[in-house]
Write a protein that holds these residues in place. Sequence first.
Motif, PDB file in Angstrom:
ATOM      1  N   PRO A   1       0.830  -1.208   0.000  1.00  0.00           N
ATOM      2  CA  PRO A   1       0.000   0.000   0.000  1.00  0.00           C
ATOM      3  C   PRO A   1       0.861   1.254   0.000  1.00  0.00           C
ATOM      4  CG  PRO A   1       0.011  -0.982   2.180  1.00  0.00           C
ATOM      5  CD  PRO A   1       0.780  -1.904   1.290  1.00  0.00           C
ATOM      6  N   GLN A   2       0.446   2.231  -0.771  1.00  0.00           N
ATOM      7  CA  GLN A   2       1.081   3.551  -0.777  1.00  0.00           C
ATOM      8  C   GLN A   2       0.061   4.516  -0.185  1.00  0.00           C
ATOM      9  OE1 GLN A   2       4.270   3.580  -1.861  1.00  0.00           O
ATOM     10  NE2 GLN A   2       4.037   1.451  -2.441  1.00  0.00           N
ATOM     11  N   PHE A   3       0.405   5.114   0.926  1.00  0.00           N
ATOM     12  CA  PHE A   3      -0.554   5.953   1.614  1.00  0.00           C
ATOM     13  C   PHE A   3      -0.578   7.357   1.031  1.00  0.00           C
ATOM     14  CE2 PHE A   3       0.616   2.675   4.725  1.00  0.00           C
ATOM     15  CZ  PHE A   3      -0.637   2.101   4.859  1.00  0.00           C
ATOM     16  N   GLY A   4      -1.731   8.010   1.152  1.00  0.00           N
ATOM     17  CA  GLY A   4      -1.925   9.346   0.623  1.00  0.00           C
ATOM     18  C   GLY A   4      -1.247  10.402   1.484  1.00  0.00           C
ATOM     19  N   ARG A   5      -1.511  11.657   1.136  1.00  0.00           N
ATOM     20  CA  ARG A   5      -0.937  12.791   1.865  1.00  0.00           C
ATOM     21  C   ARG A   5      -1.611  12.932   3.216  1.00  0.00           C
ATOM     22  NH1 ARG A   5       1.767  16.599  -1.175  1.00  0.00           N
ATOM     23  NH2 ARG A   5       1.201  18.188   0.321  1.00  0.00           N
ATOM     24  N   PRO A   6      -0.850  13.346   4.216  1.00  0.00           N
ATOM     25  CA  PRO A   6      -1.498  13.651   5.494  1.00  0.00           C
ATOM     26  C   PRO A   6      -2.318  14.935   5.382  1.00  0.00           C
ATOM     27  CG  PRO A   6       0.868  13.987   5.640  1.00  0.00           C
ATOM     28  CD  PRO A   6       0.592  13.450   4.285  1.00  0.00           C
ATOM     29  N   ASN A   7      -3.348  15.027   6.180  1.00  0.00           N
ATOM     30  CA  ASN A   7      -4.191  16.217   6.190  1.00  0.00           C
ATOM     31  C   ASN A   7      -3.364  17.396   6.678  1.00  0.00           C
ATOM     32  OD1 ASN A   7      -6.034  18.280   7.260  1.00  0.00           O
ATOM     33  ND2 ASN A   7      -7.622  16.808   6.722  1.00  0.00           N
ATOM     34  N   GLY A   8      -3.290  18.454   5.897  1.00  0.00           N
ATOM     35  CA  GLY A   8      -2.463  19.607   6.236  1.00  0.00           C
ATOM     36  C   GLY A   8      -3.262  20.832   6.638  1.00  0.00           C
ATOM     37  N   GLY A   9      -4.546  20.653   6.959  1.00  0.00           N
ATOM     38  CA  GLY A   9      -5.384  21.792   7.334  1.00  0.00           C
ATOM     39  C   GLY A   9      -5.403  21.997   8.841  1.00  0.00           C
ATOM     40  N   TYR A  10      -4.634  22.976   9.322  1.00  0.00           N
ATOM     41  CA  TYR A  10      -4.624  23.253  10.760  1.00  0.00           C
ATOM     42  C   TYR A  10      -6.045  23.633  11.191  1.00  0.00           C
ATOM     43  CZ  TYR A  10      -3.532  25.132  15.303  1.00  0.00           C
ATOM     44  OH  TYR A  10      -3.504  25.349  16.651  1.00  0.00           O
ATOM     45  N   GLY A  11      -6.459  23.115  12.332  1.00  0.00           N
ATOM     46  CA  GLY A  11      -7.810  23.355  12.821  1.00  0.00           C
ATOM     47  C   GLY A  11      -8.773  22.249  12.441  1.00  0.00           C
ATOM     48  N   ASN A  12      -8.410  21.419  11.480  1.00  0.00           N
ATOM     49  CA  ASN A  12      -9.215  20.274  11.094  1.00  0.00           C
ATOM     50  C   ASN A  12      -8.972  19.157  12.093  1.00  0.00           C
ATOM     51  OD1 ASN A  12     -10.082  17.809   9.793  1.00  0.00           O
ATOM     52  ND2 ASN A  12     -10.049  18.899   7.851  1.00  0.00           N
ATOM     53  N   VAL A  13     -10.011  18.425  12.458  1.00  0.00           N
ATOM     54  CA  VAL A  13      -9.866  17.342  13.423  1.00  0.00           C
ATOM     55  C   VAL A  13      -8.916  16.250  12.904  1.00  0.00           C
ATOM     56  CG1 VAL A  13     -11.873  16.033  12.635  1.00  0.00           C
ATOM     57  CG2 VAL A  13     -11.160  15.889  15.027  1.00  0.00           C
ATOM     58  N   LEU A  14      -8.726  16.146  11.601  1.00  0.00           N
ATOM     59  CA  LEU A  14      -7.832  15.148  11.006  1.00  0.00           C
ATOM     60  C   LEU A  14      -6.433  15.689  10.727  1.00  0.00           C
ATOM     61  CD1 LEU A  14     -10.317  13.511   8.488  1.00  0.00           C
ATOM     62  CD2 LEU A  14      -9.615  12.651  10.729  1.00  0.00           C
ATOM     63  N   PHE A  15      -6.104  16.872  11.208  1.00  0.00           N
ATOM     64  CA  PHE A  15      -4.804  17.495  10.960  1.00  0.00           C
ATOM     65  C   PHE A  15      -3.676  16.545  11.367  1.00  0.00           C
ATOM     66  CE2 PHE A  15      -1.435  20.585  12.464  1.00  0.00           C
ATOM     67  CZ  PHE A  15      -1.066  20.991  11.205  1.00  0.00           C
ATOM     68  N   GLY A  16      -2.780  16.248  10.421  1.00  0.00           N
ATOM     69  CA  GLY A  16      -1.629  15.386  10.674  1.00  0.00           C
ATOM     70  C   GLY A  16      -1.884  13.915  10.493  1.00  0.00           C
ATOM     71  N   THR A  17      -3.101  13.527  10.105  1.00  0.00           N
ATOM     72  CA  THR A  17      -3.406  12.105   9.931  1.00  0.00           C
ATOM     73  C   THR A  17      -3.499  11.754   8.450  1.00  0.00           C
ATOM     74  OG1 THR A  17      -5.802  12.404   9.942  1.00  0.00           O
ATOM     75  CG2 THR A  17      -4.731  12.075  12.073  1.00  0.00           C
ATOM     76  N   ILE A  18      -3.280  10.480   8.156  1.00  0.00           N
ATOM     77  CA  ILE A  18      -3.428   9.964   6.794  1.00  0.00           C
ATOM     78  C   ILE A  18      -4.642   9.050   6.789  1.00  0.00           C
ATOM     79  CG2 ILE A  18      -2.407   8.509   5.008  1.00  0.00           C
ATOM     80  CD1 ILE A  18       0.322   9.455   5.943  1.00  0.00           C
ATOM     81  N   ASN A  19      -5.582   9.319   5.911  1.00  0.00           N
ATOM     82  CA  ASN A  19      -6.784   8.488   5.859  1.00  0.00           C
ATOM     83  C   ASN A  19      -7.132   8.077   4.428  1.00  0.00           C
ATOM     84  OD1 ASN A  19      -7.632  10.904   4.901  1.00  0.00           O
ATOM     85  ND2 ASN A  19      -9.284  11.206   6.365  1.00  0.00           N
ATOM     86  N   SER A  20      -6.111   7.922   3.581  1.00  0.00           N
ATOM     87  CA  SER A  20      -6.369   7.500   2.207  1.00  0.00           C
ATOM     88  C   SER A  20      -5.196   6.669   1.696  1.00  0.00           C
ATOM     89  CB  SER A  20      -6.574   8.707   1.296  1.00  0.00           C
ATOM     90  OG  SER A  20      -5.391   9.465   1.205  1.00  0.00           O
ATOM     91  N   GLN A  21      -5.487   5.921   0.656  1.00  0.00           N
ATOM     92  CA  GLN A  21      -4.461   5.136  -0.028  1.00  0.00           C
ATOM     93  C   GLN A  21      -4.296   5.724  -1.415  1.00  0.00           C
ATOM     94  OE1 GLN A  21      -4.974   0.892   0.170  1.00  0.00           O
ATOM     95  NE2 GLN A  21      -3.579   0.513  -1.518  1.00  0.00           N
ATOM     96  N   ALA A  22      -3.049   5.874  -1.864  1.00  0.00           N
ATOM     97  CA  ALA A  22      -2.765   6.552  -3.125  1.00  0.00           C
ATOM     98  C   ALA A  22      -2.608   5.598  -4.305  1.00  0.00           C
ATOM     99  CB  ALA A  22      -1.503   7.399  -2.985  1.00  0.00           C
ATOM    100  N   ASN A  23      -2.612   4.305  -4.073  1.00  0.00           N
ATOM    101  CA  ASN A  23      -2.433   3.374  -5.194  1.00  0.00           C
ATOM    102  C   ASN A  23      -3.509   2.297  -5.169  1.00  0.00           C
ATOM    103  OD1 ASN A  23      -1.545   1.834  -3.004  1.00  0.00           O
ATOM    104  ND2 ASN A  23       0.135   0.915  -4.122  1.00  0.00           N
ATOM    105  N   SER A  24      -3.495   1.467  -6.173  1.00  0.00           N
ATOM    106  CA  SER A  24      -4.434   0.350  -6.275  1.00  0.00           C
ATOM    107  C   SER A  24      -3.781  -0.911  -5.714  1.00  0.00           C
ATOM    108  CB  SER A  24      -4.815   0.092  -7.729  1.00  0.00           C
ATOM    109  OG  SER A  24      -5.439   1.220  -8.273  1.00  0.00           O
TER     110      SER A  24
END
Length: 171
Positions: free
Chosen positions: A136-159
């Motif tokens: 698995p290749q993981f997606g970008r971490p959430n970079g929106g400060y103030g977002n509850v998911l800030f700093g987390t990765i919740n996606s996969q970038a490949n098949s």
Amino acid sequence: ELPFGKGKPLLSGSGGLVSALAGGWTITGITTLQTGRPLDLSAPNNTNSYGGGSRPNNNGQSANLPSSERSLNRWFNTSVFSQPEPFTFGTMGRLLPDAREPGITNFDFSVHRSFRIRELASLELRTELFNMFNTPQFGRPNGGYGNVLFGTINSQANSPRQIQFGLKLPW
């Protein structure tokens, strides 16, 4: 092209059946090893600039975490950032200099063989594996400060691994 069969360094003197089965195979592969891109962060826009983006403040410490502390739930150190004061853009640069998104490690593989049928016709058998080791290749971490998911990765970038078989009859 693999070195087996008639006219090749290995198994060239073997019988017709062994030479026919082992000879004429070709393998190919593509390997991708890539580091991740630098991260870019944003903060809620409190600048009243109508189009200018805002970035969080940094307290002067690195956001990069050692690999032993890094996880999908905490990809970088979010505690070094804060919301900028009203009407300011924040102290962060456009990109973090040392924290990066996950890199890419991928292996694609193919094996094929052509069988001569007639003088002007042949049959090609092909098998291709994309993401051969199902990494698995993981997606970008959430970079929106103030977002509850800030700093987390919740996606996969490949098949996931894909295997395809082909049979071609060129003449």
